[in-house]
Design a protein around this motif. Sequence first.
Motif, PDB file in Angstrom:
ATOM      1  N   ALA A 517      26.687  32.989  26.626  1.00  0.00           N
ATOM      2  CA  ALA A 517      26.753  31.676  27.309  1.00  0.00           C
ATOM      3  C   ALA A 517      28.895  31.165  27.488  1.00  0.00           C
ATOM      4  O   ALA A 517      29.530  31.482  26.610  1.00  0.00           O
ATOM      5  N   ILE A 518      28.914  30.798  28.574  1.00  0.00           N
ATOM      6  CA  ILE A 518      30.180  30.661  29.315  1.00  0.00           C
ATOM      7  C   ILE A 518      30.291  28.684  29.026  1.00  0.00           C
ATOM      8  O   ILE A 518      29.674  28.638  30.533  1.00  0.00           O
ATOM      9  N   TRP A 519      31.226  28.335  28.743  1.00  0.00           N
ATOM     10  CA  TRP A 519      30.969  26.639  29.096  1.00  0.00           C
ATOM     11  C   TRP A 519      32.516  26.741  29.272  1.00  0.00           C
ATOM     12  O   TRP A 519      33.144  26.597  29.204  1.00  0.00           O
ATOM     13  N   GLY A 520      32.579  25.584  30.744  1.00  0.00           N
ATOM     14  CA  GLY A 520      33.657  25.412  31.109  1.00  0.00           C
ATOM     15  C   GLY A 520      34.488  24.057  30.655  1.00  0.00           C
ATOM     16  O   GLY A 520      35.365  23.625  31.039  1.00  0.00           O
ATOM     17  N   GLY A 521      33.343  22.875  30.335  1.00  0.00           N
ATOM     18  CA  GLY A 521      33.715  21.549  29.543  1.00  0.00           C
ATOM     19  C   GLY A 521      33.675  20.590  30.780  1.00  0.00           C
ATOM     20  O   GLY A 521      33.224  20.682  32.477  1.00  0.00           O
ATOM     21  N   ASN A 522      34.692  20.101  30.888  1.00  0.00           N
ATOM     22  CA  ASN A 522      35.397  18.725  31.549  1.00  0.00           C
ATOM     23  C   ASN A 522      36.548  19.404  32.575  1.00  0.00           C
ATOM     24  O   ASN A 522      37.723  18.761  32.551  1.00  0.00           O
ATOM     25  N   MET A 523      35.979  20.111  33.589  1.00  0.00           N
ATOM     26  CA  MET A 523      37.453  20.638  34.074  1.00  0.00           C
ATOM     27  C   MET A 523      37.250  20.397  35.744  1.00  0.00           C
ATOM     28  O   MET A 523      35.660  20.415  35.836  1.00  0.00           O
ATOM     29  N   GLY A 524      37.613  20.344  36.262  1.00  0.00           N
ATOM     30  CA  GLY A 524      37.887  20.470  38.024  1.00  0.00           C
ATOM     31  C   GLY A 524      36.800  21.343  37.964  1.00  0.00           C
ATOM     32  O   GLY A 524      36.866  22.534  38.037  1.00  0.00           O
ATOM     33  N   ASP A 525      36.817  21.583  40.235  1.00  0.00           N
ATOM     34  CA  ASP A 525      35.876  22.285  40.755  1.00  0.00           C
ATOM     35  C   ASP A 525      37.279  23.755  41.136  1.00  0.00           C
ATOM     36  O   ASP A 525      36.630  24.753  40.328  1.00  0.00           O
ATOM     37  N   ALA A 526      38.494  23.313  40.876  1.00  0.00           N
ATOM     38  CA  ALA A 526      38.964  24.682  41.591  1.00  0.00           C
ATOM     39  C   ALA A 526      39.208  25.343  39.945  1.00  0.00           C
ATOM     40  O   ALA A 526      39.428  26.091  39.843  1.00  0.00           O
ATOM     41  N   ALA A 527      39.340  24.784  38.945  1.00  0.00           N
ATOM     42  CA  ALA A 527      39.236  25.591  37.545  1.00  0.00           C
ATOM     43  C   ALA A 527      38.580  26.142  37.670  1.00  0.00           C
ATOM     44  O   ALA A 527      38.019  27.156  36.513  1.00  0.00           O
ATOM     45  N   TRP A 528      36.685  25.463  37.664  1.00  0.00           N
ATOM     46  CA  TRP A 528      35.786  25.899  37.129  1.00  0.00           C
ATOM     47  C   TRP A 528      35.734  27.607  38.465  1.00  0.00           C
ATOM     48  O   TRP A 528      35.085  28.533  37.862  1.00  0.00           O
ATOM     49  N   ASN A 529      35.816  27.438  39.400  1.00  0.00           N
ATOM     50  CA  ASN A 529      35.810  28.292  40.553  1.00  0.00           C
ATOM     51  C   ASN A 529      36.777  29.775  40.132  1.00  0.00           C
ATOM     52  O   ASN A 529      36.140  31.095  40.044  1.00  0.00           O
ATOM     53  N   ARG A 530      38.102  29.057  39.477  1.00  0.00           N
ATOM     54  CA  ARG A 530      38.673  30.409  39.314  1.00  0.00           C
ATOM     55  C   ARG A 530      38.523  30.878  37.483  1.00  0.00           C
ATOM     56  O   ARG A 530      38.253  32.071  37.788  1.00  0.00           O
ATOM     57  N   LEU A 531      37.991  29.971  36.674  1.00  0.00           N
ATOM     58  CA  LEU A 531      37.011  30.811  35.220  1.00  0.00           C
ATOM     59  C   LEU A 531      35.600  31.976  36.287  1.00  0.00           C
ATOM     60  O   LEU A 531      35.981  32.500  35.035  1.00  0.00           O
ATOM     61  N   ARG A 532      34.699  30.869  36.825  1.00  0.00           N
ATOM     62  CA  ARG A 532      33.942  31.905  37.435  1.00  0.00           C
ATOM     63  C   ARG A 532      34.244  33.151  37.614  1.00  0.00           C
ATOM     64  O   ARG A 532      33.264  34.110  37.702  1.00  0.00           O
ATOM     65  N   ALA A 533      35.409  33.009  38.873  1.00  0.00           N
ATOM     66  CA  ALA A 533      35.550  34.167  39.535  1.00  0.00           C
ATOM     67  C   ALA A 533      36.154  34.814  38.505  1.00  0.00           C
ATOM     68  O   ALA A 533      35.838  36.494  38.757  1.00  0.00           O
ATOM     69  N   GLU A 534      36.948  34.793  36.934  1.00  0.00           N
ATOM     70  CA  GLU A 534      37.425  35.575  36.440  1.00  0.00           C
ATOM     71  C   GLU A 534      36.019  36.068  35.422  1.00  0.00           C
ATOM     72  O   GLU A 534      36.408  37.223  34.998  1.00  0.00           O
ATOM     73  N   ALA A 535      34.896  35.741  35.078  1.00  0.00           N
ATOM     74  CA  ALA A 535      34.109  35.723  34.697  1.00  0.00           C
ATOM     75  C   ALA A 535      33.059  36.466  35.137  1.00  0.00           C
ATOM     76  O   ALA A 535      33.088  38.350  34.988  1.00  0.00           O
ATOM     77  N   ALA A 536      33.080  36.612  36.368  1.00  0.00           N
ATOM     78  CA  ALA A 536      32.006  37.544  37.687  1.00  0.00           C
ATOM     79  C   ALA A 536      33.660  38.983  37.356  1.00  0.00           C
ATOM     80  O   ALA A 536      32.849  40.341  37.089  1.00  0.00           O
ATOM     81  N   ARG A 537      34.690  39.228  37.298  1.00  0.00           N
ATOM     82  CA  ARG A 537      35.471  40.113  37.650  1.00  0.00           C
ATOM     83  C   ARG A 537      35.476  40.610  36.231  1.00  0.00           C
ATOM     84  O   ARG A 537      35.292  42.248  35.885  1.00  0.00           O
ATOM     85  N   GLN A 538      35.144  40.296  35.076  1.00  0.00           N
ATOM     86  CA  GLN A 538      35.310  40.472  33.516  1.00  0.00           C
ATOM     87  C   GLN A 538      34.037  41.379  33.436  1.00  0.00           C
ATOM     88  O   GLN A 538      33.673  41.852  32.987  1.00  0.00           O
ATOM     89  N   LEU A 539      32.713  41.069  33.790  1.00  0.00           N
ATOM     90  CA  LEU A 539      31.422  41.407  33.447  1.00  0.00           C
ATOM     91  C   LEU A 539      31.173  41.868  34.469  1.00  0.00           C
ATOM     92  O   LEU A 539      29.728  41.635  35.007  1.00  0.00           O
ATOM     93  N   PRO A 540      31.801  43.236  35.439  1.00  0.00           N
ATOM     94  CA  PRO A 540      31.065  43.476  36.569  1.00  0.00           C
ATOM     95  C   PRO A 540      29.546  44.414  36.302  1.00  0.00           C
ATOM     96  O   PRO A 540      29.010  44.977  35.034  1.00  0.00           O
ATOM     97  N   GLY A 541      28.276  43.794  37.150  1.00  0.00           N
ATOM     98  CA  GLY A 541      27.345  44.099  36.905  1.00  0.00           C
ATOM     99  C   GLY A 541      26.084  43.151  36.685  1.00  0.00           C
ATOM    100  O   GLY A 541      24.866  44.325  35.986  1.00  0.00           O
ATOM    101  N   VAL A 542      26.873  42.761  35.253  1.00  0.00           N
ATOM    102  CA  VAL A 542      26.152  41.886  34.294  1.00  0.00           C
ATOM    103  C   VAL A 542      25.054  40.444  35.425  1.00  0.00           C
ATOM    104  O   VAL A 542      26.238  39.634  35.861  1.00  0.00           O
ATOM    105  N   PRO A 543      24.664  40.117  35.844  1.00  0.00           N
ATOM    106  CA  PRO A 543      23.488  39.308  36.492  1.00  0.00           C
ATOM    107  C   PRO A 543      24.504  37.875  35.645  1.00  0.00           C
ATOM    108  O   PRO A 543      23.856  37.279  34.378  1.00  0.00           O
ATOM    109  N   LEU A 544      24.756  37.034  35.983  1.00  0.00           N
ATOM    110  CA  LEU A 544      25.221  35.670  35.498  1.00  0.00           C
ATOM    111  C   LEU A 544      23.990  34.529  36.174  1.00  0.00           C
ATOM    112  O   LEU A 544      24.096  34.229  37.314  1.00  0.00           O
TER     113      LEU A 544
END
Length: 829
Positions: A517-544
């Motif tokens: 589980a990856i929780w973003g907490g109380n962050m803005g949309d831009a910060a969440w989009n960066r975090l989501r993109a980084e998670a997809a890059r760090q977990l290639p091929g893993v369905p999220l």
Amino acid sequence: MSAVRAALRIARRSAWRSRGRSALIMVMIGLPVLVITAILTLTETMTVTPQEGLAAELGAADARLVQVPAGTELHQEQNGASWNTGGDGAAVPRLTAAEVVALLGPGTRLIPFSTGVLRLGTERVDALETDLRDPLTRGMLTLSEGRFPAAREVAVTPAFGLRPGDLLQPPGAAPLTVVGVVEHPHQPSLRQVVGPDLPLAPSDEFWTPSGYGTGWLADTPKPVSWTDVPTLNSAGLFVTSRAMLTGLPVRASAFDVQATVGIGTMVIMVVLEIVLLAGPAFAVGLRRRRRELAEIAAQGGSAGQLRTIVLADGLVLGGVATLVATVLGIGAGVLGAQVVARWGGQVGPPGVPWSPVLSVAALGLLTGLVAALVPAVQAARQNTATVLAGRAPAVADRPGWPLVGAVLVLAGLGATVVARRQPGSVWVLASAVLVLLGLVVLTPWLVRHTGRLAARLRLPLRVSVRDAVRHQSRTVSAVAAVIAVTATVVAVGIGAYSEYMDRRNAYTSARPTGMLAIWGGNMGDAAWNRLRAEAARQLPGVPLAAGYHAKDAQGHRYALRYTVRWNGIRTRRTVAIGDQALLRLLQGRHDPQAAAALASGKAVVFDAAALRDGKLALRASSTSVPARKLDVPAVLATPADQHQGGALLPRTLVEQAGFSTAERQLYAMYRPSADSTLWRDLAKASSRVTIASEEGYRNLPDPGLWGWLGGALVLVVGGTLAATRLAAADMRPERATMMAIGAPPGMLRVVVAGQALYISGLGALVGLVAGTVTGVALSRPMTTHGAGDPATIAIPWPFVIAVVVGLPVLATAAALLTRTRLPLTGRLQ
């Protein structure tokens, strides 16, 4: 010469003549004293008080100040250890040295003092950035080799194994030359690099006041007191000062009834066990000295003087054993602290808690006297004419004692029934002491009545059992000791295993095992989009699968929770908000009925107890506005894991309740490796990220359970062999007669082993019954956590069989090795 002085001289000479028996008694009395004294001394030595650690903490400075991370609210309290942080605090600008001087007052001198980590290839080591040449750091670290470092130089602790002249190569920085080896005064295992200008890297750990951070050592014109702390905290500084540490109040501990009862129970059990183990040795010593005591009585010695002579044995042997054990225990504790500290931990100056140590020594001395008390009473009551005539004294039955024992056992059982419903297990253990005392009193009756079975046994075993019954003073103590050990170990085993099984059965999680589980907490949309993109890059091929949080129109974030009773405790669970992809992960498969319910706007619940008439009662709570109550339609579904709970709400249901939803969670079936850097990599995208990996119930049964088995092995086998050796020496006439009529050595060994089997077998069987009763009672306070929560009772059968069957078998096998061949002796016609 007084009678007491004469008795002590007689006891000393008797102890020296029977050195083997004396050594056995001294070991039995002294070993617990040695172990307890060593543990007390080791604990005291390894405890470094704030006053003792002043030099290592502050050197010669008046205060140390550490800058807290931005956005942290800090509140130090009077005890110097309590602190609170909150992630929503206002950002505090980083202070300069001049601003800190302005806060502390004119005349303040600061030197940098920052802690962090230093990268050395793939390794990250603790590092301290300060100038050890400055007088403010005096006493923090002791120079053992070389010199203190200057610019581009470092000193290292001995744990590195480096010498002056070696080089350290941080990546992307100039090499650092090792010029000295320094030692921490209280942490010999510390692995640290120290220098005035280190390329420190940020730590991956969450910030704590005692953790990593940038700061200063301060030499102030006046002490930094608690009145200065709020101002410094509001400026973003955590404070440790000499005035605060030296002025800490010493708080007296409150009287704890349960702790007092627990200590008393432990003391009674230790004394009882030692007395029962040492009792046979004192009894055999009395039998060998019976003629000597009869001659003293024939010359005018009184019964009181005979008691004094035998009690002097306990005083001499117990006193010497206690003195030697106390000295050795103190030495072992001090030396052990140094050894343990090199494996990890800290060590202070040698310390001996004299009050507890002297109490333990007094307990050892008292144990020696109590162990000799019964033989002393027997010596005072022996018939002088019978002993001088060479006849064995008749063993007088005391019909009242079995009744006393039965009353104690019944009282203990009644107390156990009441105690099992009380909070805490100490009351059950205290009740068990009554049962054990009753069984000790009943042991002579048990020995006499079980001895009637000897007529049905083969000749060697018949001789063994009848000899054991005839010498009850020797046999009863050994059997009672085995009863006490077996009952204690079986009770602890059942209680500990029941607690383990209760925790395993009661384990619950909101996610299936293996889910990340990856929780973003109380962050803005831009910060969440960066975090989501980084998670997809760090977990290639893993369905999220996406998860969402709820907000109202004013932007207040809400947590949606429901209450359920789990394992007797009212538990609040936070529900997840998501779609079909998250439902499939939570169930581990595609469930058409649950999927259809979620699509129709119903909640999918995995806790059957949470549903009421097809509804799930939710409480929507926020930190800044009043809570709301919601009743939503729900269906029950089967989760992926047996012990999985929780619930999933569709976004449409949440939005119909007046909330908006925003994606702030990611879920995946993925297990990070032990050396994974996923958290650190995602933290680069946002420092507010939180990661949790569900590993399932991973606790194993308490390995200390088998430590109890080891202790029982030593006590049961050792105590049985001690009694068997004494019996073998006491049976010399019978064994000589058997050899005279042609008995082979193997039969003699069987006779001796039969004593061990009888003693350990009878004690183990009675102890099994007593231990099972106590263990079942013990399982209730150890496994119930609220009203209506049933107790879990689980019996560790391999452990119980090893105790009740294995230990008597080992004792008997060891007794077979007893030397049996005796020289033939002349016998009177």
